[in-house]
Design a protein around this motif. Structure first.
Motif, mmCIF file in Angstrom:
data_model
loop_
_atom_site.group_PDB
_atom_site.id
_atom_site.type_symbol
_atom_site.label_atom_id
_atom_site.label_comp_id
_atom_site.label_asym_id
_atom_site.label_seq_id
_atom_site.Cartn_x
_atom_site.Cartn_y
_atom_site.Cartn_z
ATOM 1 N N ASP A 221 79.236 -8.329 -32.042
ATOM 2 C CA ASP A 221 79.965 -8.540 -30.788
ATOM 3 C C ASP A 221 81.366 -9.026 -31.146
ATOM 4 O O ASP A 221 81.578 -10.207 -31.415
ATOM 5 N N LYS A 222 82.320 -8.110 -31.184
ATOM 6 C CA LYS A 222 83.664 -8.455 -31.663
ATOM 7 C C LYS A 222 84.320 -9.540 -30.823
ATOM 8 O O LYS A 222 85.038 -10.397 -31.344
ATOM 9 N N SER A 223 84.055 -9.508 -29.539
ATOM 10 C CA SER A 223 84.641 -10.525 -28.667
ATOM 11 C C SER A 223 84.065 -11.909 -28.960
ATOM 12 O O SER A 223 84.803 -12.904 -29.052
ATOM 13 N N ALA A 224 82.737 -11.968 -29.124
ATOM 14 C CA ALA A 224 82.102 -13.257 -29.425
ATOM 15 C C ALA A 224 82.566 -13.784 -30.780
ATOM 16 O O ALA A 224 82.795 -14.989 -30.951
ATOM 17 N N TYR A 240 91.374 -8.312 -25.337
ATOM 18 C CA TYR A 240 90.501 -8.375 -24.171
ATOM 19 C C TYR A 240 89.432 -7.286 -24.243
ATOM 20 O O TYR A 240 89.626 -6.235 -24.865
ATOM 21 N N GLU A 241 88.330 -7.536 -23.514
ATOM 22 C CA GLU A 241 87.278 -6.536 -23.368
ATOM 23 C C GLU A 241 87.487 -5.794 -22.059
ATOM 24 O O GLU A 241 87.743 -6.415 -21.030
ATOM 25 N N ILE A 242 87.370 -4.469 -22.105
ATOM 26 C CA ILE A 242 87.447 -3.690 -20.875
ATOM 27 C C ILE A 242 86.326 -2.652 -20.888
ATOM 28 O O ILE A 242 85.804 -2.302 -21.944
ATOM 29 N N ARG A 243 86.040 -2.164 -19.705
ATOM 30 C CA ARG A 243 84.964 -1.189 -19.578
ATOM 31 C C ARG A 243 85.451 0.129 -18.999
ATOM 32 O O ARG A 243 84.903 1.181 -19.289
ATOM 33 N N ASN A 244 86.520 0.069 -18.194
ATOM 34 C CA ASN A 244 87.014 1.251 -17.498
ATOM 35 C C ASN A 244 88.431 1.578 -17.930
ATOM 36 O O ASN A 244 89.247 0.693 -18.218
ATOM 37 N N ARG A 250 96.976 -2.012 -17.677
ATOM 38 C CA ARG A 250 97.227 -3.414 -17.334
ATOM 39 C C ARG A 250 96.957 -4.339 -18.526
ATOM 40 O O ARG A 250 97.711 -5.288 -18.779
ATOM 41 N N THR A 251 95.913 -4.041 -19.271
ATOM 42 C CA THR A 251 95.580 -4.889 -20.424
ATOM 43 C C THR A 251 96.650 -4.781 -21.508
ATOM 44 O O THR A 251 97.053 -5.786 -22.100
ATOM 45 N N ILE A 252 97.101 -3.535 -21.778
ATOM 46 C CA ILE A 252 98.134 -3.358 -22.814
ATOM 47 C C ILE A 252 99.421 -4.052 -22.395
ATOM 48 O O ILE A 252 100.136 -4.646 -23.234
ATOM 49 N N ASP A 253 99.731 -4.027 -21.098
ATOM 50 C CA ASP A 253 100.944 -4.716 -20.616
ATOM 51 C C ASP A 253 100.873 -6.207 -20.916
ATOM 52 O O ASP A 253 101.904 -6.858 -21.172
ATOM 53 N N ARG A 254 99.690 -6.777 -20.879
ATOM 54 C CA ARG A 254 99.526 -8.221 -21.120
ATOM 55 C C ARG A 254 99.740 -8.595 -22.581
ATOM 56 O O ARG A 254 100.218 -9.688 -22.879
ATOM 57 N N ILE A 255 99.360 -7.680 -23.521
ATOM 58 C CA ILE A 255 99.444 -8.050 -24.938
ATOM 59 C C ILE A 255 100.568 -7.345 -25.681
ATOM 60 O O ILE A 255 101.030 -7.818 -26.718
ATOM 61 N N GLY A 256 101.017 -6.173 -25.157
ATOM 62 C CA GLY A 256 102.122 -5.452 -25.781
ATOM 63 C C GLY A 256 101.704 -4.566 -26.931
ATOM 64 O O GLY A 256 100.673 -4.783 -27.570
ATOM 65 N N TYR A 257 102.501 -3.522 -27.175
ATOM 66 C CA TYR A 257 102.261 -2.609 -28.296
ATOM 67 C C TYR A 257 102.763 -3.231 -29.593
ATOM 68 O O TYR A 257 103.640 -4.122 -29.544
ATOM 69 N N PRO A 258 102.286 -2.758 -30.749
ATOM 70 C CA PRO A 258 101.186 -1.812 -30.960
ATOM 71 C C PRO A 258 99.834 -2.494 -30.736
ATOM 72 O O PRO A 258 99.718 -3.719 -30.858
ATOM 73 N N VAL A 298 90.493 -4.131 -26.594
ATOM 74 C CA VAL A 298 91.908 -3.799 -26.757
ATOM 75 C C VAL A 298 92.593 -5.071 -27.250
ATOM 76 O O VAL A 298 92.565 -6.101 -26.571
ATOM 77 N N GLU A 299 93.175 -5.018 -28.438
ATOM 78 C CA GLU A 299 93.784 -6.237 -28.980
ATOM 79 C C GLU A 299 95.112 -5.928 -29.646
ATOM 80 O O GLU A 299 95.372 -4.797 -30.074
ATOM 81 N N LYS A 300 95.944 -6.946 -29.674
ATOM 82 C CA LYS A 300 97.252 -6.839 -30.319
ATOM 83 C C LYS A 300 97.074 -6.542 -31.797
ATOM 84 O O LYS A 300 96.255 -7.165 -32.475
ATOM 85 N N GLN A 301 97.810 -5.535 -32.267
ATOM 86 C CA GLN A 301 97.711 -5.201 -33.679
ATOM 87 C C GLN A 301 98.611 -6.113 -34.486
ATOM 88 O O GLN A 301 99.808 -6.206 -34.240
#
Length: 877
Positions: A221-224, A240-244, A250-258, A298-301
């Motif tokens: 469980d990568k999140s745990a 963050y964890e997402i399902r859809n 929206r999630t990428i906007d919160r953490i930024g690329y890459p 989805v996580e910041k690289q």
């Protein structure tokens, strides 16, 4: 030409004292018996053109080109096919060096014997080598043969990759074997048992019997994992964890690329995509991750290089930098040409066959090339690096650089602490940082994953730097110095007396406080419980005992059939017993003489380890001669203490066991240690059953040299009763009304002679024998059984045997009748075909004080019939 049979030997065998893994192909070469290679037009030239690598085969000349000379001079098809099978495996990346071809007693039929690394590949090579010979001999076009040959070599590689251990499992098994720790493969994947019986440990790839499954769940469980590590002050990337997919932008906007997108519960890089810098690529990566789970991370690289730290038993063992598959432009070559050139690196191979894996072009590769606005035909600018995969796995063409010696002490502490936090015995920690020579917290590095069951390949054979024997630390953890991995193994073979000797040894050991697993012709037993019935004297049953986690000692009846069919089920034993060698099953499987049979039986004492003991019958010259093949210690038993072979051993101060003055006695040089009077041992029937005394001598000596106390041996001997419960079908006596029933498994002339001597010592006025013939015996053996029966009994009832094995009922009955007629007596002979009818008929006609002897060919069946009759008599009474 016809392949009659292909057998696989997996353990010590009668073909080779060293090679345990052999293919035996029984081959009828047909018309080619009259056509050696020098009489097949063009064969030599065509063979050289198709397979020039045969030049390296020395054959009997012992030098390069030796085999080619044999072909040019003229040799037979079986010999050529043997070399083809060896070379085919070598060309497929599996170099094996043992081969033998032997003609059988049947004209044109040969046993082609050769080594293998992977069983399925070896069997395939057997068939492919026959096809190749026929193609060459029958004039098929050279180009067609070459094309077919390359396809078959590739198929062998693919079979190997499907069935072989992966690099990680293989490295652990190899390390265990180097320490004399035995292993058993428990399935066709990577589940392996290391050690035998109570000392066993299990691995599945790099998960072990010490791996905490809660910890595996956490790592999966990568999140745990990230939360647990983050809460403990370990640097981890934001994510963050997402399902859809609707939540992706929206999630990428919160953490930024890459960003990195990967499945929540993935491992080994499956479904993971890194270096994502736009929404379109993110959507593609999201769909890929969803193939492996419902939730996606989805996580910041983190920016930096990719490192893997391996921690075993809370100690940092190795660190490698991983580089994704890539090519470097030279300003001249296309991307496709650069990939092809990279794949020419001799270190790259198919699957796991070499240090590196060939780079393949898949959808991910095409996407990365397209993202650069390139195609496979684009000429890559000089010096430009083009990454062809998003992850750095070795299995997808990546490379690894060993960095173990560069790791900063603070990072060592960090990596070992992470392993403790997650709780894994073996963990692979993925790090992104510019380097590992500086503390991660000072250079902005972080931990992106912790993997259970991490791969070892990058550490075992990095493309740069030194390889690390990481497997030794796993084996150290499972088997700390001084920890046993083996259980004592007693292996009992011979023509007669095997089952009784096996049961008696097991009884003595069980009474001494051990949990014993033993195999016999009647079944397999763990402790006092039968867990399988039938003839369990082969390697499969032996391994069943060794796989049982409660067994402290294994006692294994080891018959000729299993040895011929597959070899022994163990690599070596501690005590081997050979009771005798007498005519039985001759004429089967190319075992035609007593010397052939002795060679098969000798596999067992030959497997004794250097500290173990071979217990040999000094009065049987075929058995006594086996002493020359034994690396361990030699001890002997005999009915006659003055036998020349016993005297020779006593003069040298060696241990033996003899029957002297009515005692079972251990000789230690010229000193005597009397164990017990034979008349006090139920198995000997007051000392009347000489063949049982021989079994007692063998069992006593085997237990004595193993270190069982004299008192435990004495108690075991005097409490072992020859009943249908403890020794079914071995001199079992059952009283029914006023007559006596005896059941015995005497199934060959040597066994019958021993029984005859015993019966002649019994005080029965009338003696009836119930006789049946076994089909897989020579005519002279069946005839001799009839003759011996005629000399022993007043009346004989012949029934149909349960094991005709290719003969007709009429044929067996006639041979028995001819034998009876050849005896010096003229007993009354009746034929009652069905077993139950024959036994009931004998019982109903039995006189007061009569002995009815049933020579049981199906022990359990005959015992059941006797019990049924007895119960019916009791019920009527």
């Amino acid at each position: 030409m016809e392949i009659l049979e292909i057998r696989t030997l997996r353990g010590p065998n009668y073909w080779s004292g060293y090679w345990k893994k052999l293919i035996i192909m029984r081959l009828d070469i047909g018309d080619y018996e009259e056509k050696p290679s020098n009489k097949i037009k063009g064969f030599y030239k065509r063979m050289n053109e198709v397979m020039p690598s045969l030049l390296s085969h020395g054959c009997s000349y012992g030098e390069d080109g030796g085999f080619l000379k044999r072909v040019e001079e003229g040799t037979w098809a079986g010999h050529i096919i043997e070399h083809f099978a060896l070379e085919l495996q070598t060309l497929a990346g599996m170099d094996v060096g043992y081969g033998r071809t032997r003609e059988t007693s049947q004209s044109g039929i040969y046993n082609v014997v050769f080594g293998y690394m992977e069983e399925e590949v070896g069997r395939f090579a057997a068939r492919a080598s026959v096809r190749l010979f026929l193609d060459l001999a029958e004039g098929k076009k050279i180009e067609e043969i070459k094309e077919s040959l390359q396809k078959e070599i590739q198929e062998m590689r693919e079979i190997r990759e499907d069935v072989r251990f992966g690099p990680s499992t293989g490295s652990i098994v190899e390390e265990a074997v180097s320490r004399d720790i035995p292993f058993i493969r428990l399935n066709d994947q990577s589940l392996v048992q290391l050690g035998y019986g109570v000392h066993q440990k299990r691995i599945q790839a790099t998960t072990t019997s010490k791996t905490n499954m809660i910890s595996v769940d956490i790592a999966g469980d990568k999140s745990a994992t990230k939360k647990l590590l983050g809460d403990m002050g370990v640097p981890v990337p934001k994510g963050y964890e997402i399902r859809n997919e609707e939540d992706l932008e929206r999630t990428i906007d919160r953490i930024g690329y890459p960003v990195v997108i990967k499945p929540l519960d993935g491992n080994h890089g499956k479904g993971a995509t890194v270096g994502i810098k736009n929404l379109d690529d993110a959507k593609i990566a999201f769909a890929k991750a969803k193939e492996y789970g419902r939730w996606v991370i989805v996580e910041k690289q983190l920016i930096g290089n990719d490192f893997r730290a391996l921690v075993v038993n809370n100690r940092l063992i190795a660190v490698a930098e991983r580089v994704p598959a890539h090519v470097v432009g030279d300003g001249k070559s296309t991307i496709q040409q650069l990939i092809d050139e990279t794949n020419k690196d001799p270190r790259r191979g198919y699957g796991h066959e070499n240090v590196l894996t060939q780079i393949t072009i898949d959808q991910q590769t095409e996407r990365l090339i397209k993202a650069k606005n390139y195609t496979l035909e684009t000429v890559l600018p000089k010096g430009e690096i083009l990454y062809l995969k998003t992850t750095a796995n070795i299995s997808t063409g990546g490379t690894a650089i060993d960095r173990t010696d560069e790791v900063h002490p603070e990072n060592v502490f960090l990596f070992e602490r992470i392993a403790r936090i997650i709780g894994l015995d073996i963990s692979g920690i993925d790090i992104i940082a510019s380097n590992v020579a500086e503390p991660l917290h000072e250079i902005g590095g972080g931990i992106i994953e912790v993997n259970a069951a991490p791969g070892f390949r990058m550490h075992l054979a990095p493309s740069e730097g030194i390889g690390r024997n990481v497997a030794e630390h796993v084996v150290d953890m499972l088997f700390p110095p001084g920890t046993p991995s083996r259980i004592p193994i007693f292996a009992i073979t011979g023509t007669n007396g095997k089952t009784t000797t096996t049961r008696l040894i097991a009884h003595i050991l069980r009474n001494s406080g051990k949990t014993v697993g033993f195999t016999t012709t009647d079944g397999t037993y763990i402790g006092n419980n039968q867990i399988d019935s039938g003839d369990n004297t082969g390697p499969v049953s032996a391994q069943l005992v060794m796989r049982d986690p409660t067994v402290e000692v294994a006692v294994l009846e080891t018959a000729r059939g299993g040895i011929i069919r597959a070899g022994l089920g163990f690599d070596h034993c501690d005590v081997a017993v050979v009771t005798n060698v007498a005519a039985d099953h001759l004429g089967l499987k190319d075992v035609n003489t007593l010397e052939d049979l002795a060679r098969v039986k000798s596999v067992v004492p030959r497997s004794v380890n250097k500290k173990g003991y071979a217990v040999l019958n000094a009065e049987d010259e075929n058995v006594y001669a086996m002493k020359e093949l034994v690396d361990g210690n030699l001890v002997y038993f005999a009915m006659n203490e003055n036998h020349k072979n016993i005297k020779r051993q006593s003069d040298r101060g060696r241990v033996s066991c003899v029957f002297e003055n009515g005692y079972i006695t251990i000789l230690k040089g010229k000193w005597k240690v009397r164990i017990e009077k034979a008349i006090n041992i139920p198995l000997t029937y007051g000392g009347k059953a000489e063949f049982m005394i021989q079994n007692v001598l063998a069992a006593t000596l085997a237990c004595f040299v193993h270190g069982v106390s004299l008192e435990d041996i004495r108690v075991g001997l005097t409490t072992f009763n020859p009943s249908v419960a403890q020794t079914p079908g071995r001199l079992n006596f059952i009283e029914i009304n006023d007559f006596t029933v005896m059941l015995d498994f005497a199934h060959n002339p040597a066994g019958f002679i021993g029984l005859q001597k015993f019966i002649n010592k019994l005080n029965f006025k009338h003696k009836t024998g119930i006789l049946s013939g076994v089909g897989d015996r020579r005519d002279e053996d069946i005839h001799e059984m009839g003759k011996l029966a005629g000399e022993t009994f007043d009346k004989i009832i012949i029934r149909r045997g349960d094991y005709l094995r290719g003969r007709t009922e009429k044929e067996v009955l006639e041979l028995l009748q001819e034998g009876i007629k050849a005896s010096q007596k003229s007993p009354l002979v009746e034929i009652v075909i069905e077993s139950k009818d024959a036994i009931y008929h004998a019982f109903k006609k039995a006189k007061k004080g009569e002995l009815v002897a049933i020579l049981a060919d199906s022990v359990d069946k005959d015992i059941a019939i006797v019990k049924q009759y007895r119960d019916e008599v009791i019920k009527i009474a």
